[in-house]
Design a protein around this motif. Sequence first.
Motif, PDB file in Angstrom:
ATOM      1  N   ALA A   9      64.856  76.492   2.039  1.00  0.00           N
ATOM      2  CA  ALA A   9      65.305  77.858   2.276  1.00  0.00           C
ATOM      3  C   ALA A   9      64.197  78.758   2.805  1.00  0.00           C
ATOM      4  CB  ALA A   9      65.856  78.453   0.974  1.00  0.00           C
TER       5      ALA A   9
ATOM      6  N   VAL B 126      67.600  74.602  -7.600  1.00  0.00           N
ATOM      7  CA  VAL B 126      67.110  75.711  -6.783  1.00  0.00           C
ATOM      8  C   VAL B 126      65.647  75.502  -6.415  1.00  0.00           C
ATOM      9  CG1 VAL B 126      66.543  78.151  -6.795  1.00  0.00           C
ATOM     10  CG2 VAL B 126      68.772  77.405  -7.602  1.00  0.00           C
TER      11      VAL B 126
ATOM     12  N   SER C  60      73.578  73.729  -4.137  1.00  0.00           N
ATOM     13  CA  SER C  60      73.091  72.651  -3.269  1.00  0.00           C
ATOM     14  C   SER C  60      73.105  73.034  -1.799  1.00  0.00           C
ATOM     15  CB  SER C  60      73.932  71.386  -3.479  1.00  0.00           C
ATOM     16  OG  SER C  60      75.222  71.515  -2.892  1.00  0.00           O
TER      17      SER C  60
ATOM     18  N   ALA D  94      72.088  75.856  -0.719  1.00  0.00           N
ATOM     19  CA  ALA D  94      70.890  76.695  -0.546  1.00  0.00           C
ATOM     20  C   ALA D  94      71.139  78.006   0.196  1.00  0.00           C
ATOM     21  CB  ALA D  94      69.806  75.898   0.167  1.00  0.00           C
TER      22      ALA D  94
ATOM     23  N   ASP E 110      70.755  81.846   1.090  1.00  0.00           N
ATOM     24  CA  ASP E 110      69.744  82.872   0.817  1.00  0.00           C
ATOM     25  C   ASP E 110      70.381  84.251   0.684  1.00  0.00           C
ATOM     26  OD1 ASP E 110      70.385  83.274   3.472  1.00  0.00           O
ATOM     27  OD2 ASP E 110      68.388  82.810   4.246  1.00  0.00           O
TER      28      ASP E 110
ATOM     29  N   LEU F 256      65.135  72.994  -3.784  1.00  0.00           N
ATOM     30  CA  LEU F 256      65.618  73.385  -2.461  1.00  0.00           C
ATOM     31  C   LEU F 256      64.824  74.520  -1.841  1.00  0.00           C
ATOM     32  CD1 LEU F 256      69.444  73.229  -3.174  1.00  0.00           C
ATOM     33  CD2 LEU F 256      68.186  71.741  -1.619  1.00  0.00           C
ATOM     34  N   LEU F 257      63.898  75.112  -2.586  1.00  0.00           N
ATOM     35  CA  LEU F 257      63.144  76.252  -2.060  1.00  0.00           C
ATOM     36  C   LEU F 257      62.484  75.973  -0.723  1.00  0.00           C
ATOM     37  CD1 LEU F 257      61.556  77.914  -5.216  1.00  0.00           C
ATOM     38  CD2 LEU F 257      63.290  78.858  -3.677  1.00  0.00           C
TER      39      LEU F 257
END
Length: 296
Positions: free
Chosen positions: A18, A11, A97, A99, A101, A14-15
Amino acid sequence: MMLRRCLTGLVLALLPLAAAPAYAEVCATDDADREVCLPAPAKRIAALSPGATELVYAAGAGDKVVAVVAYSDYPPEAKQVPSVGSHTRMDLETLVSLAPDLVIGWVTGNPAEQLETLEALGMPVFYIEPRTVEGVAGAIERLARLAGSEAAGDAEAARFRDGMAELAERHAKAALVSVFYQVWDEPLMTVNDEHLIGQVVSLCGGVNVFGDLSRLVPRIDDESVLAADPEAIIAGGMGEENRHWLTHWEQYPSLTAVARDNLFFVPPSLIQRPTPRLLEGSRILCEKLETARARR
Protein backbone atom coordinates in the motif's frame (compact mmCIF):
# COMPACT_ATOMS: atom_id res chain seq x y z
CA MET A 1 -10.12 -10.14 19.71
CA MET A 2 -8.56 -13.03 17.79
CA LEU A 3 -10.05 -11.70 14.54
CA ARG A 4 -8.61 -8.24 15.22
CA ARG A 5 -5.16 -9.71 15.87
CA CYS A 6 -5.29 -11.69 12.64
CA LEU A 7 -6.45 -8.64 10.70
CA THR A 8 -3.73 -6.51 12.27
CA GLY A 9 -1.11 -9.00 11.14
CA LEU A 10 -2.57 -8.99 7.64
CA VAL A 11 -2.52 -5.20 7.52
CA LEU A 12 1.13 -5.09 8.58
CA ALA A 13 2.03 -7.68 5.96
CA LEU A 14 0.32 -5.64 3.27
CA LEU A 15 1.80 -2.26 4.21
CA PRO A 16 4.58 -2.44 1.58
CA LEU A 17 1.93 -3.07 -1.06
CA ALA A 18 0.00 0.00 0.00
CA ALA A 19 3.02 2.29 0.15
CA ALA A 20 2.83 5.27 -2.16
CA PRO A 21 5.28 7.90 -3.36
CA ALA A 22 5.36 11.19 -1.47
CA TYR A 23 2.58 13.67 -2.30
CA ALA A 24 1.03 16.59 -0.53
CA GLU A 25 -1.46 15.61 2.16
CA VAL A 26 -5.13 15.72 1.11
CA CYS A 27 -7.97 16.31 3.56
CA ALA A 28 -11.77 16.46 3.51
CA THR A 29 -14.54 16.62 6.11
CA ASP A 30 -16.96 13.70 6.03
CA ASP A 31 -20.68 13.52 6.86
CA ALA A 32 -19.87 12.57 10.45
CA ASP A 33 -18.14 15.97 10.69
CA ARG A 34 -14.68 14.38 10.94
CA GLU A 35 -11.68 15.63 9.03
CA VAL A 36 -10.06 12.74 7.17
CA CYS A 37 -6.54 13.28 5.87
CA LEU A 38 -4.47 11.05 3.61
CA PRO A 39 -0.72 11.38 3.04
CA ALA A 40 -1.41 11.17 -0.69
CA PRO A 41 -4.47 10.81 -2.96
CA ALA A 42 -6.10 7.41 -2.50
CA LYS A 43 -5.13 4.70 -4.97
CA ARG A 44 -7.17 1.77 -3.59
CA ILE A 45 -10.73 2.59 -2.50
CA ALA A 46 -13.30 0.35 -0.80
CA ALA A 47 -16.90 1.56 -1.21
CA LEU A 48 -19.18 -0.04 1.36
CA SER A 49 -22.61 0.81 -0.06
CA PRO A 50 -24.08 0.89 -3.59
CA GLY A 51 -24.50 4.66 -3.24
CA ALA A 52 -20.89 5.11 -2.17
CA THR A 53 -19.77 3.12 -5.21
CA GLU A 54 -21.75 5.37 -7.55
CA LEU A 55 -20.39 8.49 -5.87
CA VAL A 56 -16.77 7.35 -6.19
CA TYR A 57 -17.25 6.66 -9.89
CA ALA A 58 -19.02 10.01 -10.28
CA ALA A 59 -15.99 11.63 -8.63
CA GLY A 60 -13.81 10.29 -11.44
CA ALA A 61 -12.12 7.66 -9.27
CA GLY A 62 -13.81 4.50 -10.49
CA ASP A 63 -10.51 3.02 -11.66
CA LYS A 64 -9.32 3.11 -8.04
CA VAL A 65 -12.18 1.06 -6.58
CA VAL A 66 -10.90 -2.31 -5.36
CA ALA A 67 -13.85 -3.43 -3.19
CA VAL A 68 -17.63 -2.98 -3.22
CA VAL A 69 -20.63 -4.61 -1.51
CA ALA A 70 -23.75 -6.37 -2.79
CA TYR A 71 -26.04 -4.50 -5.21
CA SER A 72 -23.26 -2.17 -6.35
CA ASP A 73 -24.56 -2.41 -9.90
CA TYR A 74 -23.90 1.05 -11.31
CA PRO A 75 -22.01 1.95 -13.36
CA PRO A 76 -21.90 -1.49 -15.04
CA GLU A 77 -18.13 -1.81 -14.56
CA ALA A 78 -18.66 -1.76 -10.80
CA LYS A 79 -20.10 -5.26 -11.10
CA GLN A 80 -16.63 -6.52 -12.02
CA VAL A 81 -15.07 -5.26 -8.75
CA PRO A 82 -14.63 -7.82 -5.93
CA SER A 83 -17.50 -7.81 -3.42
CA VAL A 84 -16.76 -8.05 0.29
CA GLY A 85 -20.26 -8.94 1.47
CA SER A 86 -23.27 -6.74 2.08
CA HIS A 87 -23.46 -3.24 3.49
CA THR A 88 -24.80 -4.73 6.72
CA ARG A 89 -22.07 -7.33 7.18
CA MET A 90 -18.68 -7.17 5.47
CA ASP A 91 -16.08 -9.93 5.25
CA LEU A 92 -13.33 -7.96 6.97
CA GLU A 93 -10.59 -10.46 6.22
CA THR A 94 -11.28 -10.25 2.49
CA LEU A 95 -11.59 -6.47 2.69
CA VAL A 96 -8.25 -6.09 4.48
CA SER A 97 -6.58 -8.44 1.99
CA LEU A 98 -7.46 -5.99 -0.80
CA ALA A 99 -5.33 -3.34 0.97
CA PRO A 100 -7.55 -0.26 0.55
CA ASP A 101 -5.96 3.04 1.49
CA LEU A 102 -9.40 4.67 1.80
CA VAL A 103 -12.69 3.15 2.97
CA ILE A 104 -15.97 4.89 2.16
CA GLY A 105 -18.43 4.06 4.95
CA TRP A 106 -22.17 4.64 5.26
CA VAL A 107 -23.05 6.60 8.41
CA THR A 108 -26.25 4.73 9.31
CA GLY A 109 -26.04 1.74 6.97
CA ASN A 110 -22.76 -0.01 7.84
CA PRO A 111 -22.20 -1.78 11.18
CA ALA A 112 -20.42 0.74 13.41
CA GLU A 113 -18.30 -1.96 15.05
CA GLN A 114 -16.91 -3.13 11.71
CA LEU A 115 -15.97 0.39 10.63
CA GLU A 116 -14.39 0.99 14.02
CA THR A 117 -12.34 -2.19 13.58
CA LEU A 118 -11.06 -0.95 10.22
CA GLU A 119 -10.10 2.38 11.79
CA ALA A 120 -8.35 0.59 14.65
CA LEU A 121 -6.32 -1.23 12.02
CA GLY A 122 -5.16 2.12 10.66
CA MET A 123 -7.44 2.36 7.61
CA PRO A 124 -8.88 5.83 6.94
CA VAL A 125 -12.68 5.67 6.90
CA PHE A 126 -14.61 8.49 5.23
CA TYR A 127 -18.26 8.49 6.30
CA ILE A 128 -20.90 9.64 3.84
CA GLU A 129 -24.68 10.04 3.94
CA PRO A 130 -25.87 12.91 1.72
CA ARG A 131 -29.29 14.15 2.83
CA THR A 132 -29.72 17.13 0.50
CA VAL A 133 -29.09 17.98 -3.14
CA GLU A 134 -26.10 20.03 -2.09
CA GLY A 135 -24.95 17.13 0.06
CA VAL A 136 -24.77 14.88 -3.00
CA ALA A 137 -22.77 17.46 -4.97
CA GLY A 138 -20.50 18.11 -2.00
CA ALA A 139 -19.85 14.39 -1.48
CA ILE A 140 -18.69 14.07 -5.08
CA GLU A 141 -16.30 17.01 -4.66
CA ARG A 142 -14.88 15.73 -1.38
CA LEU A 143 -14.35 12.22 -2.69
CA ALA A 144 -12.65 13.65 -5.76
CA ARG A 145 -10.33 15.63 -3.51
CA LEU A 146 -9.32 12.52 -1.60
CA ALA A 147 -8.80 10.57 -4.82
CA GLY A 148 -6.93 13.30 -6.68
CA SER A 149 -9.57 13.49 -9.42
CA GLU A 150 -10.84 17.01 -8.76
CA ALA A 151 -11.33 18.02 -12.40
CA ALA A 152 -13.72 15.16 -13.15
CA GLY A 153 -15.46 15.32 -9.78
CA ASP A 154 -15.98 19.06 -9.79
CA ALA A 155 -17.41 18.91 -13.33
CA GLU A 156 -19.88 16.19 -12.37
CA ALA A 157 -20.90 18.03 -9.20
CA ALA A 158 -21.54 21.19 -11.24
CA ARG A 159 -23.60 19.26 -13.81
CA PHE A 160 -25.73 17.78 -11.04
CA ARG A 161 -26.21 21.10 -9.23
CA ASP A 162 -27.14 22.91 -12.44
CA GLY A 163 -29.58 20.20 -13.49
CA MET A 164 -31.37 20.16 -10.15
CA ALA A 165 -31.49 23.97 -10.04
CA GLU A 166 -33.01 24.09 -13.53
CA LEU A 167 -35.62 21.52 -12.52
CA ALA A 168 -36.49 23.50 -9.38
CA GLU A 169 -36.86 26.72 -11.37
CA ARG A 170 -39.07 25.05 -13.97
CA HIS A 171 -41.53 23.80 -11.32
CA ALA A 172 -41.33 26.73 -8.89
CA LYS A 173 -44.81 27.99 -9.82
CA ALA A 174 -46.44 24.67 -10.65
CA ALA A 175 -49.85 23.88 -9.18
CA LEU A 176 -49.38 21.79 -6.04
CA VAL A 177 -50.12 18.06 -6.07
CA SER A 178 -50.61 16.06 -2.86
CA VAL A 179 -48.32 13.02 -2.92
CA PHE A 180 -47.78 9.80 -0.99
CA TYR A 181 -44.35 8.31 -1.66
CA GLN A 182 -44.10 4.63 -0.73
CA VAL A 183 -40.55 3.62 0.13
CA TRP A 184 -41.41 0.12 1.41
CA ASP A 185 -44.38 -2.24 1.49
CA GLU A 186 -44.16 -4.56 4.52
CA PRO A 187 -44.17 -2.72 6.81
CA LEU A 188 -45.66 0.17 4.89
CA MET A 189 -43.19 3.06 5.01
CA THR A 190 -42.90 6.56 3.60
CA VAL A 191 -40.57 9.58 3.98
CA ASN A 192 -40.95 12.95 5.65
CA ASP A 193 -40.02 16.35 4.22
CA GLU A 194 -36.48 16.19 5.64
CA HIS A 195 -35.71 13.08 3.60
CA LEU A 196 -33.97 13.64 0.26
CA ILE A 197 -36.91 12.04 -1.56
CA GLY A 198 -39.26 14.37 0.29
CA GLN A 199 -37.15 17.29 -0.89
CA VAL A 200 -37.46 16.07 -4.49
CA VAL A 201 -41.24 15.82 -4.13
CA SER A 202 -41.31 19.46 -3.00
CA LEU A 203 -38.94 20.53 -5.77
CA CYS A 204 -41.38 19.08 -8.33
CA GLY A 205 -44.34 20.97 -6.90
CA GLY A 206 -45.61 18.12 -4.75
CA VAL A 207 -46.93 18.27 -1.19
CA ASN A 208 -45.89 15.24 0.82
CA VAL A 209 -49.00 14.18 2.77
CA PHE A 210 -46.74 12.68 5.47
CA GLY A 211 -44.12 15.40 5.32
CA ASP A 212 -44.71 16.65 8.85
CA LEU A 213 -44.04 13.32 10.58
CA SER A 214 -41.04 13.39 12.90
CA ARG A 215 -39.27 10.25 11.69
CA LEU A 216 -37.20 10.43 8.52
CA VAL A 217 -38.72 7.14 7.29
CA PRO A 218 -41.98 6.67 9.22
CA ARG A 219 -44.10 3.54 9.37
CA ILE A 220 -47.75 4.09 8.47
CA ASP A 221 -50.79 1.99 7.51
CA ASP A 222 -53.40 1.85 4.78
CA GLU A 223 -55.89 3.75 6.93
CA SER A 224 -53.46 6.70 7.16
CA VAL A 225 -53.13 6.82 3.37
CA LEU A 226 -56.91 6.62 2.94
CA ALA A 227 -57.37 9.49 5.40
CA ALA A 228 -54.74 11.62 3.63
CA ASP A 229 -56.30 10.85 0.21
CA PRO A 230 -53.29 11.86 -1.93
CA GLU A 231 -53.79 12.97 -5.50
CA ALA A 232 -50.81 10.86 -6.59
CA ILE A 233 -49.08 7.77 -5.21
CA ILE A 234 -45.47 7.16 -6.20
CA ALA A 235 -43.58 3.97 -5.42
CA GLY A 236 -40.18 2.58 -6.22
CA GLY A 237 -40.77 -1.11 -5.64
CA MET A 238 -38.00 -3.65 -5.11
CA GLY A 239 -36.76 -3.79 -8.70
CA GLU A 240 -36.21 -1.56 -11.67
CA GLU A 241 -39.29 -2.82 -13.50
CA ASN A 242 -41.43 -3.94 -10.57
CA ARG A 243 -44.71 -2.05 -10.14
CA HIS A 244 -46.53 -4.54 -7.88
CA TRP A 245 -46.56 -2.21 -4.87
CA LEU A 246 -48.91 0.08 -6.78
CA THR A 247 -51.47 -2.62 -7.58
CA HIS A 248 -52.18 -2.91 -3.85
CA TRP A 249 -53.88 0.49 -3.88
CA GLU A 250 -56.32 -0.45 -6.66
CA GLN A 251 -58.50 -2.12 -4.03
CA TYR A 252 -59.40 1.39 -2.85
CA PRO A 253 -61.24 2.97 -5.81
CA SER A 254 -62.33 5.92 -3.65
CA LEU A 255 -58.74 7.13 -3.35
CA THR A 256 -58.22 10.17 -5.58
CA ALA A 257 -54.93 8.74 -6.85
CA VAL A 258 -56.69 5.53 -7.90
CA ALA A 259 -59.74 7.25 -9.38
CA ARG A 260 -57.51 9.43 -11.56
CA ASP A 261 -55.06 6.64 -12.41
CA ASN A 262 -52.24 8.55 -10.72
CA LEU A 263 -50.31 5.48 -9.53
CA PHE A 264 -46.75 6.08 -10.64
CA PHE A 265 -43.53 4.06 -10.60
CA VAL A 266 -40.03 5.56 -10.44
CA PRO A 267 -37.04 3.15 -10.67
CA PRO A 268 -35.69 3.00 -7.10
CA SER A 269 -32.02 3.25 -8.04
CA LEU A 270 -32.78 6.65 -9.58
CA ILE A 271 -34.59 8.15 -6.63
CA GLN A 272 -33.61 6.19 -3.52
CA ARG A 273 -29.82 6.44 -3.83
CA PRO A 274 -28.17 9.78 -3.02
CA THR A 275 -26.11 9.90 -6.22
CA PRO A 276 -26.01 12.02 -9.40
CA ARG A 277 -28.63 9.73 -10.94
CA LEU A 278 -31.05 11.44 -8.57
CA LEU A 279 -31.27 14.09 -11.29
CA GLU A 280 -32.74 11.54 -13.70
CA GLY A 281 -35.08 10.21 -11.03
CA SER A 282 -36.20 13.73 -10.15
CA ARG A 283 -37.01 14.45 -13.78
CA ILE A 284 -39.17 11.33 -13.93
CA LEU A 285 -40.95 12.22 -10.68
CA CYS A 286 -41.61 15.75 -11.91
CA GLU A 287 -43.04 14.34 -15.15
CA LYS A 288 -45.39 12.10 -13.15
CA LEU A 289 -46.71 15.08 -11.21
CA GLU A 290 -47.23 16.97 -14.48
CA THR A 291 -49.34 14.02 -15.63
CA ALA A 292 -51.36 14.23 -12.41
CA ARG A 293 -51.99 17.95 -12.99
CA ALA A 294 -53.21 17.22 -16.51
CA ARG A 295 -55.74 14.69 -15.20
CA ARG A 296 -57.64 17.14 -13.02
